[in-house]
Design an enzyme around this catalytic site. Structure first.
Site, PDB file in Angstrom:
ATOM      1  N   SER A  19       2.942  -1.952  10.468  1.00 50.87           N
ATOM      2  CA  SER A  19       4.386  -1.931  10.736  1.00 50.87           C
ATOM      3  C   SER A  19       5.107  -3.221  10.370  1.00 50.87           C
ATOM      4  O   SER A  19       6.065  -3.618  11.030  1.00 50.87           O
ATOM      5  CB  SER A  19       4.651  -1.553  12.204  1.00 50.87           C
ATOM      6  OG  SER A  19       4.203  -0.243  12.450  1.00 50.87           O
ATOM      7  N   GLY A  63       2.760  -1.056   4.353  1.00 47.93           N
ATOM      8  CA  GLY A  63       2.711   0.368   4.012  1.00 47.93           C
ATOM      9  C   GLY A  63       4.111   0.931   3.871  1.00 47.93           C
ATOM     10  O   GLY A  63       4.753   0.786   2.838  1.00 47.93           O
ATOM     11  N   GLU A 103      -7.220   4.537   7.614  1.00 45.41           N
ATOM     12  CA  GLU A 103      -7.060   5.964   7.331  1.00 45.41           C
ATOM     13  C   GLU A 103      -8.317   6.523   6.667  1.00 45.41           C
ATOM     14  O   GLU A 103      -8.667   7.686   6.847  1.00 45.41           O
ATOM     15  CB  GLU A 103      -5.794   6.189   6.469  1.00 45.41           C
ATOM     16  CG  GLU A 103      -4.533   6.048   7.326  1.00 45.41           C
ATOM     17  CD  GLU A 103      -3.325   5.485   6.616  1.00 45.41           C
ATOM     18  OE1 GLU A 103      -3.279   5.465   5.384  1.00 45.41           O
ATOM     19  OE2 GLU A 103      -2.400   5.029   7.340  1.00 45.41           O
ATOM     20  N   HIS A 140      -9.668   1.004   4.543  1.00 46.92           N
ATOM     21  CA  HIS A 140      -8.419   1.198   5.290  1.00 46.92           C
ATOM     22  C   HIS A 140      -8.704   2.108   6.488  1.00 46.92           C
ATOM     23  O   HIS A 140      -9.528   3.021   6.394  1.00 46.92           O
ATOM     24  CB  HIS A 140      -7.355   1.818   4.382  1.00 46.92           C
ATOM     25  CG  HIS A 140      -6.010   1.833   5.025  1.00 46.92           C
ATOM     26  ND1 HIS A 140      -5.641   2.771   5.950  1.00 46.92           N
ATOM     27  CD2 HIS A 140      -4.957   0.979   4.907  1.00 46.92           C
ATOM     28  CE1 HIS A 140      -4.405   2.502   6.372  1.00 46.92           C
ATOM     29  NE2 HIS A 140      -3.978   1.418   5.748  1.00 46.92           N
ATOM     30  N   ASN A 163       0.862  -1.177   0.000  1.00 51.52           N
ATOM     31  CA  ASN A 163       0.000   0.000   0.000  1.00 51.52           C
ATOM     32  C   ASN A 163       0.904   1.235   0.000  1.00 51.52           C
ATOM     33  O   ASN A 163       1.463   1.593   1.034  1.00 51.52           O
ATOM     34  CB  ASN A 163      -0.890  -0.042   1.259  1.00 51.52           C
ATOM     35  CG  ASN A 163      -1.772   1.186   1.389  1.00 51.52           C
ATOM     36  OD1 ASN A 163      -1.833   2.014   0.474  1.00 51.52           O
ATOM     37  ND2 ASN A 163      -2.447   1.324   2.514  1.00 51.52           N
ATOM     38  N   TRP A 164       1.018   1.842  -1.173  1.00 56.67           N
ATOM     39  CA  TRP A 164       1.948   2.976  -1.293  1.00 56.67           C
ATOM     40  C   TRP A 164       1.353   4.265  -0.699  1.00 56.67           C
ATOM     41  O   TRP A 164       2.044   5.275  -0.619  1.00 56.67           O
ATOM     42  CB  TRP A 164       2.314   3.201  -2.766  1.00 56.67           C
ATOM     43  CG  TRP A 164       3.257   2.173  -3.328  1.00 56.67           C
ATOM     44  CD1 TRP A 164       3.815   1.100  -2.662  1.00 56.67           C
ATOM     45  CD2 TRP A 164       3.790   2.132  -4.664  1.00 56.67           C
ATOM     46  NE1 TRP A 164       4.640   0.410  -3.509  1.00 56.67           N
ATOM     47  CE2 TRP A 164       4.652   1.011  -4.756  1.00 56.67           C
ATOM     48  CE3 TRP A 164       3.623   2.915  -5.801  1.00 56.67           C
ATOM     49  CZ2 TRP A 164       5.334   0.667  -5.914  1.00 56.67           C
ATOM     50  CZ3 TRP A 164       4.299   2.577  -6.966  1.00 56.67           C
ATOM     51  CH2 TRP A 164       5.147   1.467  -7.019  1.00 56.67           C
ATOM     52  N   LYS A 165       0.096   4.253  -0.361  1.00 56.76           N
ATOM     53  CA  LYS A 165      -0.576   5.438   0.208  1.00 56.76           C
ATOM     54  C   LYS A 165      -0.324   6.681  -0.678  1.00 56.76           C
ATOM     55  O   LYS A 165      -0.149   6.529  -1.881  1.00 56.76           O
ATOM     56  CB  LYS A 165      -0.126   5.649   1.655  1.00 56.76           C
ATOM     57  CG  LYS A 165      -0.315   4.376   2.498  1.00 56.76           C
ATOM     58  CD  LYS A 165      -0.207   4.591   3.960  1.00 56.76           C
ATOM     59  CE  LYS A 165      -0.393   3.257   4.679  1.00 56.76           C
ATOM     60  NZ  LYS A 165      -0.397   3.371   6.121  1.00 56.76           N
ATOM     61  N   GLY A 209       1.850   2.377  10.824  1.00 57.76           N
ATOM     62  CA  GLY A 209       2.784   3.496  10.695  1.00 57.76           C
ATOM     63  C   GLY A 209       3.409   3.931  12.010  1.00 57.76           C
ATOM     64  O   GLY A 209       4.026   4.994  12.091  1.00 57.76           O
ATOM     65  N   GLU A 215      -5.711  -5.140  10.373  1.00 57.94           N
ATOM     66  CA  GLU A 215      -4.705  -4.119  10.665  1.00 57.94           C
ATOM     67  C   GLU A 215      -5.090  -3.375  11.935  1.00 57.94           C
ATOM     68  O   GLU A 215      -5.939  -2.479  11.901  1.00 57.94           O
ATOM     69  CB  GLU A 215      -4.632  -3.105   9.519  1.00 57.94           C
ATOM     70  CG  GLU A 215      -4.266  -3.701   8.182  1.00 57.94           C
ATOM     71  CD  GLU A 215      -3.692  -2.646   7.246  1.00 57.94           C
ATOM     72  OE1 GLU A 215      -2.535  -2.802   6.853  1.00 57.94           O
ATOM     73  OE2 GLU A 215      -4.378  -1.667   6.944  1.00 57.94           O
TER      74      GLU A 215
HETATM   75  P1  PGA Z   1       2.437   0.405   7.728  1.00 59.42           P
HETATM   76  O1  PGA Z   1       1.024   0.557   7.001  1.00 59.42           O
HETATM   77  O2  PGA Z   1       3.073  -0.840   7.201  1.00 59.42           O
HETATM   78  O3  PGA Z   1       3.189   1.654   7.355  1.00 59.42           O
HETATM   79  O4  PGA Z   1       2.165   0.319   9.185  1.00 59.42           O
HETATM   80  C1  PGA Z   1       0.210  -0.558   6.756  1.00 59.42           C
HETATM   81  C2  PGA Z   1      -1.083  -0.100   6.142  1.00 59.42           C
HETATM   82  O5  PGA Z   1      -1.538   0.988   6.484  1.00 59.42           O
HETATM   83  O6  PGA Z   1      -1.682  -0.789   5.312  1.00 59.42           O
END
Ligand code: PGA
Length: 259
Positions: free
Chosen positions: A221, A242, A98, A96, A11-13, A184, A178
């Site tokens: 993470s 991510g 977010e 997600h 997931n490149w966000k 993150g 998640e």
């Molecule tokens: P992260 O993000 O690996 O940076 O914790 C994972 C995600 O949000 O899918």
């Protein structure tokens, strides 16, 4: 699930410029050729056509980070499943944390996105997970079960509408667990926690007797140091990655562990 069948979804966000993205896509694609896992990448919308050119004949699936349920219409700021399919996307991430936390997307909206996406032939990675407060209140199982069941109930009811339900593209219904507090933050759930929540999710899925499997990924993470031990867990079918997925050294090291 055998290690060779695991899914590594990136997931490149909201990151990377076109050149960085195409270079990273090329790098991941070369690594993926030697890798036993199935590799998926979700870049931002503007990067997708560029990444698509790099990945069109590769083993890597590419898709979007969100999707609307309708084919077109007055939905400012949204993107439709058919628009994504037109450039070769095979999946979308939905729900997600977010999207849920920062943009206030409700569980109902997320389910509409997931079903609409499946209906139009895109696979779906549905994200679920508890907040830190819910974790501390021991509400993980309650929260995650609600998120998973509410989606699967609707999916079961909607099955008649899913015209190509037996089609392999529609079969890819994936759940990503998640924990919000692990995204993150560098804080990873313990393997014991992960195994326990994944076992709960798998047992919920089993009750629906769907004629296909629903893999369950872990996200939060995941990095080059912990990926292998998390993915070695039998109940973990893959990872949603991510931060480490936009760092070529880190994602390279993760992919190397599956070659
Ligand atoms: P992260 O993000 O690996 O940076 O914790 C994972 C995600 O949000 O899918």
């Amino acid at each position: 699930m055998a290690l060779s069948n695991k899914i590594l979804a990136c997931n490149w966000k909201m990151n990377l410029k076109i050149q960085e993205a195409t270079e990273l896509a090329r790098f991941v694609s070369q690594k993926a050729d030697k890798c036993n896992a199935s590799v998926w990448i979700a870049p931002s919308f503007t990067l997708l056509p560029h990444v698509a050119k790099i990945l069109e004949n590769s083993r890597v699936n590419y898709g979007a980070q969100n999707v609307h349920w309708d084919t077109c219409g007055a939905y400012t700021g949204e993107i439709s499943p058919s628009m994504l399919k037109e450039i070769g996307c095979s999946f979308s991430i939905v729900g997600h944390s977010e999207r849920r936390q920062i943009f206030g997307e409700s569980n109902d909206i997320i389910i509409k996105r997931a079903l609409g996406s499946l209906k139009h032939g895109l696979s779906v990675i549905l994200c679920v997970g508890e907040t830190l407060q819910e974790f501390e209140n021991n509400e993980t199982v309650k929260v995650v079960s609600f998120q998973v069941k509410s989606f699967l109930n609707e999916l079961a009811n909607a099955s008649i509408e899913l015209e190509s339900f037996s089609d392999s593209k529609v079969k890819s219904i994936i759940i990503a667990y998640e924990p919000v507090w692990a995204i993150g933050t560098g804080k990873v759930a313990t393997n014991e926690n992960i195994a326990s929540v994944h076992t709960t999710i798998h047992s919920i899925i089993q009750k629906y007797s769907f004629p296909f499997t629903v893999p369950v990924l872990y996200g939060g993470s995941v990095n080059e140091n912990n990926a292998r031990s998390i993915l070695d867990l039998e109940v973990v079918d893959g990872a949603l990655i991510g931060g480490a997925s936009i760092d070529s050294r880190k994602i390279g090291m993760i992919l190397d562990q599956f070659s």
